[in-house]
Every structure is written in C-alpha cells, then in structure tokens.
Scaffold this active site. Structure first.
Site, PDB file in Angstrom:
ATOM      1  N   HIS A   1       4.657   0.336   0.072  1.00  0.00           N
ATOM      2  CA  HIS A   1       5.438  -0.476   1.018  1.00  0.00           C
ATOM      3  C   HIS A   1       4.625  -1.642   1.529  1.00  0.00           C
ATOM      4  O   HIS A   1       3.398  -1.684   1.397  1.00  0.00           O
ATOM      5  CB  HIS A   1       6.004   0.375   2.156  1.00  0.00           C
TER       6      HIS A   1
ATOM      7  N   ASP B   1       0.408   4.963   1.922  1.00  0.00           N
ATOM      8  CA  ASP B   1      -0.386   5.422   3.065  1.00  0.00           C
ATOM      9  C   ASP B   1      -1.463   6.424   2.646  1.00  0.00           C
ATOM     10  O   ASP B   1      -1.191   7.375   1.898  1.00  0.00           O
ATOM     11  CB  ASP B   1       0.516   6.090   4.122  1.00  0.00           C
TER      12      ASP B   1
ATOM     13  N   HIS C   1       0.822  -1.208   0.000  1.00  0.00           N
ATOM     14  CA  HIS C   1       0.000   0.000   0.000  1.00  0.00           C
ATOM     15  C   HIS C   1       0.856   1.259   0.000  1.00  0.00           C
ATOM     16  O   HIS C   1       2.054   1.234   0.294  1.00  0.00           O
ATOM     17  CB  HIS C   1      -0.920   0.032   1.222  1.00  0.00           C
TER      18      HIS C   1
HETATM   19  C1  SIN Z   1       3.059   1.198   7.631  1.00  0.00           C
HETATM   20  O1  SIN Z   1       2.416   0.616   6.760  1.00  0.00           O
HETATM   21  O2  SIN Z   1       3.072   2.427   7.696  1.00  0.00           O
HETATM   22  C2  SIN Z   1       3.867   0.388   8.630  1.00  0.00           C
HETATM   23  C3  SIN Z   1       4.815  -0.557   8.012  1.00  0.00           C
HETATM   24  C4  SIN Z   1       5.366  -1.569   8.988  1.00  0.00           C
HETATM   25  O3  SIN Z   1       4.713  -1.900   9.989  1.00  0.00           O
HETATM   26  O4  SIN Z   1       6.447  -2.081   8.725  1.00  0.00           O
END
Ligand code: SIN
Length: 279
Positions: free
Chosen positions: A251, A97, A95
């Site tokens: 990410h 953010d 995703h």
């Molecule tokens: C997130 O998606 O902002 C957090 C990523 C994570 O927990 O590694």
C-alpha cells in the site's frame, strides 16, 4: 451485510455491518471476503481503540508494540499515524507493513479518526496480480531467490530524532532489529496462492544477484506493482476502516494534503511461522 467488489484484482466495499459488534457468522463471511479481495473497506464505523483491538484479535495475535511509531498512551498496540499543522507527512513509499520482521505480519486494520477535506487517500496493489503477470520463465527465476529486508527507511523521517551521542534515534532502535531474509516469492498460508514479497520501503537487496542486477529486478517488480490495473484506491472519511491482507498486497499513502490534519489508528496482526509461507 453486502460485499461489493471494487476491481477484478483487489478490494471490496462492505456495508450493513458493525465491526464493533460482529457475530461469528459475520466474521466468517468477512474473513472469506478478506482472503478473496485482499482489502476490505467500510464507512461509518464507531469503534473505541479497545474494540479496534478486539476486531484485530479475531484475525490472530496482535503484533508487539512498534519500536518507534507513536501509539496511544493506554493502548500501546494501537499505532497513531498522524499529520498535524506544521508536521506534514514524510515521503511516502510503497510498502507491506513490517516485512523487516522475521515473521511476516498477517493483516493490518486502519481506522480513520480525522481526515483532510481533500486528499489523503491510500492505494493498495495486489502482489498476487504482479506474480500472475510474470512469464513462467520469470516466475521460475524468482522462485529461486531471497531478499533481505531491513528497518532503515525511517531514518531522517518524522519518526526520527537525534538520540544521545548525536546518533539517529531510528538507527539506534534499528540495531535491535537485524536485517531478515525472506523468499522473494511466498505462498499465502491460507489461500495457497503465490505472491511476490518485496517492497521498496523495506527490501534492501536480492541476495543471489550482483548489486546492479538486484536493483534492476527490484525496480522492475516495483514498476509492475504500480500498474493501476492491479490497484484499488480508497478515500477516507471519519469512521472509515480498511482491513487488508498484508501478505499479498502493498500500500501507499498519498501525501497530497499538505499539513491538513489527518489521524488514523492502526492495529497489526502477527502472521504464521515463516515455514508456512514456503512454495
Ligand atoms: C500505513 O502505511 O499503514 C498507513 C497508510 C496511510 O497512512 O494511509
């Protein structure tokens, strides 16, 4: 300050700097590196939540309080992403953010508070590299399209609960955040580079295509985003920080650590008005 690129497409490791105590010149160099490498990694950063927010404020206005992510009691804009014994992470999705908001989120800053001994890495991918990997015919076709994004993916996740009347709490909160439409390809307001702006967590459909074609095209773009060549992977230690451009990346949190405690603080920075992203 040393900035060491980690791959040809994305990611750089930065050392020799204290984020809690940045000079203007250091910030300027970091900002240019952030635009160039898209995600910057740091280790051994001691930062209070106030200092974390101060660093974020140098990038822009902070995002409002998240509608249902847990946050610090006295710093509501510091989201707490936490796994504890008996409370393993929910399913993870690639995703970007907050794309369910009308105004895209400019950048996110994570600060690790507690890490499992093994696992719990995060992976980022360059959606600019995805764009550049497409043929010019594909690019021309994508430029004409828009996608609907919505806050639906957390229903049934560990952030959900049963609200009054038996309704899902996330579904209830989501009623205040109607679906939004974004171009499928946006221009980064600062670098001017085109980037594919869809993600499997929040993008629901491509508006101009029949359902099956929309699903197939999104699947193709998501598969492209998963190519290791476009990615960088980071292993957290207590005190590590990641700062990323939230327009040109996606990410993915790797959930390979069971319910071993893991705790990160996240602060997000609001983007520019939507018009600034037009091609
Ligand atoms: C997130 O998606 O902002 C957090 C990523 C994570 O927990 O590694």
């Amino acid at each position: 300050m040393n900035i060491t690129p980690l791959t040809a497409n994305i990611g750089a490791y930065v050392d020799g700097v204290e984020l809690s105590n940045l000079t203007d010149d250091e910030f300027e160099a970091l900002y240019q590196a952030y635009l160039c490498y898209k995600v910057l990694f740091f280790h051994n950063q001691e930062m209070t939540p106030e200092q974390h927010m101060s660093v974020a404020k140098r990038f822009g206005l902070l995002e409002p309080v998240h509608p249902f992510f847990p946050h610090l009691d006295d710093q509501e804009q510091v989201v707490v992403i936490e796994t504890s014994r008996g409370n393993p992470p929910s399913q993870s999705y690639w995703h970007t953010d907050l794309t369910w908001q009308k105004i895209p989120c400019r950048c996110s800053i994570l600060h690790a508070q507690q890490c499992p001994d093994k696992g719990g890495d995060t992976i980022w991918t360059s959606m600019e590299a995805v764009w550049l990997s497409l043929t010019s015919d594909e690019q021309n076709m994508l430029k004409e399209l828009t996608a609907t994004h919505a806050l639906h993916a957390f229903e049934g996740s560990r952030y959900d609960s049963v609200a009054e009347g038996g309704q899902s709490y996330v579904a209830k909160v989501s009623n205040h955040y109607p679906p939004v439409i974004h171009p499928l390809v946006v221009r980064h307001p600062e670098t001017g580079n085109a980037t594919v702006y869809v993600n499997e967590q929040f993008t629901r459909k491509i508006n101009q295509l029949p359902e099956r074609e929309s699903e197939n095209l999104l699947k193709k773009l998501y598969e492209r985003a998963r190519l290791p060549d476009f990615q960088v992977r980071f292993s957290w230690q207590v005190g590590s920080v990641a700062i990323w451009d939230n327009i040109s990346t996606q990410h993915f949190a790797v959930t390979d650590y069971g319910d071993n405690p893991r705790r990160l603080h996240r602060v997000t920075v609001r983007g520019k008005p939507l018009e600034s992203y037009s091609l």
